[in-house]
Scaffold this active site. Structure first.
Site, mmCIF file in Angstrom:
data_model
loop_
_atom_site.group_PDB
_atom_site.id
_atom_site.type_symbol
_atom_site.label_atom_id
_atom_site.label_comp_id
_atom_site.label_asym_id
_atom_site.label_seq_id
_atom_site.Cartn_x
_atom_site.Cartn_y
_atom_site.Cartn_z
ATOM 1 N N LYS A 42 0.808 -1.235 0.000
ATOM 2 C CA LYS A 42 0.000 0.000 0.000
ATOM 3 C C LYS A 42 0.841 1.286 0.000
ATOM 4 C CE LYS A 42 -4.236 -1.869 2.028
ATOM 5 N NZ LYS A 42 -5.268 -1.700 3.065
ATOM 6 N N ASP A 80 -10.447 2.845 1.707
ATOM 7 C CA ASP A 80 -10.779 2.305 3.040
ATOM 8 C C ASP A 80 -11.576 3.325 3.860
ATOM 9 O OD1 ASP A 80 -9.674 -0.210 2.762
ATOM 10 O OD2 ASP A 80 -7.726 0.375 3.581
ATOM 11 N N GLY A 112 -6.954 3.486 17.761
ATOM 12 C CA GLY A 112 -5.967 2.888 16.870
ATOM 13 C C GLY A 112 -5.251 3.945 16.056
ATOM 14 N N GLY A 142 -3.081 2.535 13.229
ATOM 15 C CA GLY A 142 -2.506 1.762 12.126
ATOM 16 C C GLY A 142 -3.121 2.206 10.803
ATOM 17 N N GLY A 143 -3.034 1.331 9.793
ATOM 18 C CA GLY A 143 -3.497 1.686 8.450
ATOM 19 C C GLY A 143 -4.973 2.055 8.411
ATOM 20 N N ARG A 192 -2.505 2.638 21.778
ATOM 21 C CA ARG A 192 -1.669 1.974 22.780
ATOM 22 C C ARG A 192 -0.228 2.458 22.675
ATOM 23 N NH1 ARG A 192 -1.020 -4.380 21.854
ATOM 24 N NH2 ARG A 192 -0.186 -3.510 19.911
ATOM 25 N N GLY A 244 -18.020 -3.404 10.558
ATOM 26 C CA GLY A 244 -16.910 -3.293 9.608
ATOM 27 C C GLY A 244 -17.220 -3.912 8.257
#
Ligand code: NDP
Length: 284
Positions: free
Chosen positions: A69, A105, A130, A132-133, A155, A249
């Site tokens: 990606k 996304d 979160g 991340g991606g 986190r 989701g």
């Protein structure tokens, strides 16, 4: 008779269990389009050749999944505003001679939020769990959609700070980072949206949920989960038990495919057909 099919597909490793092809092929079949979606294993060393091959063979576009990606970006001519902000591309479309990188996304999440949950994020206060991606994509699109405030809770401090720093620097958004509090996050009393974009609750750890206290959550809070397997995560089950509105989701996953279909073909996607095809694949 024209026997030449239009080609799209996905490059990744691992890729064999990626269900997107079944969803896109079902959509092509339902509209009688002579298009094919090819699921192709490509490792990091082969990405440049795979992209050159797709260009040579006149692909209409392609998806990228792990680990391509970010690596695909230098191989493209242009990025959409969202992909640039997110720093990752999951969908490429051919526009004349140009190869343009998009990221569907976060746009899939937004469309699910608007169409399935009937929520417009403009002017709202969103809490994203979160960094991340998936969180980057969702947070960036929420900012582009005009949220009033964004709180990113993560986190690890480094990733959370980096995400918020990028958003503030590139858009001037009102965004803040919070290191995940111990023992759990209390949802701010004025929050409108809570989005789990961590992988907590993902199969096989289906009994896990992000450590968030929903007991005192505001009554109008909409709780969303990026995790799509299972579609009803422990977080969403808890939210429903507290009478909160939820968004799963699976909707995000379907709509990112819907957007890809529409970008490539220029036609309205058969959303119901795509959702049914994807649900079938995920329950197999
Ligand atoms: P990444 O690996 O890039 O990020 C994972 C995130 O989860 C990080 O923020 C990580 O925190 C956090 N995390 C992981 N374990 C824990 C834990 N035990 N406690 C707290 N935080 C934790 O994954 P992605 O962003 O790509 O994917 C995240 C989820 O979103 C996955 O379940 C994926 O399937 C789903 N997804 C859904 C899509 C859809 O269309 N519905 C599209 C893309 C992804 P840290 O930084 O501290 O490690």
């Amino acid at each position: 008779m024209n026997y030449q099919a239009e080609l799209v597909g996905v490059f990744g490793r691992p890729v064999a269990e990626n269900p997107t092809g079944a969803m896109q092929e079902a959509a092509f079949a339902s509209l009688g389009l002579n298009w094919r979606y090819l699921t192709i294993e490509v490792g990091p060393a082969g990405l440049a050749d795979a992209v050159a091959g797709a260009k040579a063979m006149g692909f209409r576009g392609f998806n990228l999944t792990i680990p391509h990606k970010v690596a695909v970006i230098p191989l493209l001519d242009k990025l959409s505003r969202g992909a640039e902000l997110i720093g990752a591309v999951n969908t490429v479309v051919r526009d004349g001679d140009l190869w343009i990188g998009e990221n569907t996304d976060g746009r899939g999440f937004l469309r699910a939020l608007r169409e399935d949950a009937q929520v417009d994020p403009k002017g709202k206060f969103a809490v994203v769990l979160g960094a991340g991606g998936a969180a980057r994509a969702i947070a960036a699109e929420l900012v582009l959609a005009g949220v009033d405030r964004l709180l990113v809770v993560n986190r690890s401090v480094h990733r959370g700070r980096e995400l918020v720093g990028d958003l503030v620097k590139k858009t001037g958004a009102k965004a803040e980072f919070l290191h995940w509090p111990d023992p759990c996050l209390e949802v701010p009393a004025d929050a409108d949206l809570l989005v789990n974009a961590t992988s907590v609750g993902l199969y096989p750890n289906v009994e896990a949920m992000p450590s968030v206290n929903l007991r005192g959550a505001p009554a109008g809070l909409v709780v969303c989960d990026a995790v799509f397997n299972p579609a009803e995560t422990m977080l969403l089950r808890h939210a429903k038990a507290f009478g909160l509105k939820t968004l799963d989701g699976l909707s995000m996953l379907v709509y990112q495919g819907v957007i890809g279909f529409e970008i490539w073909t220029g036609q309205k996607a058969p959303e119901k057909v795509m959702k049914e095809a994807l649900s079938r694949e995920l329950t197999c």
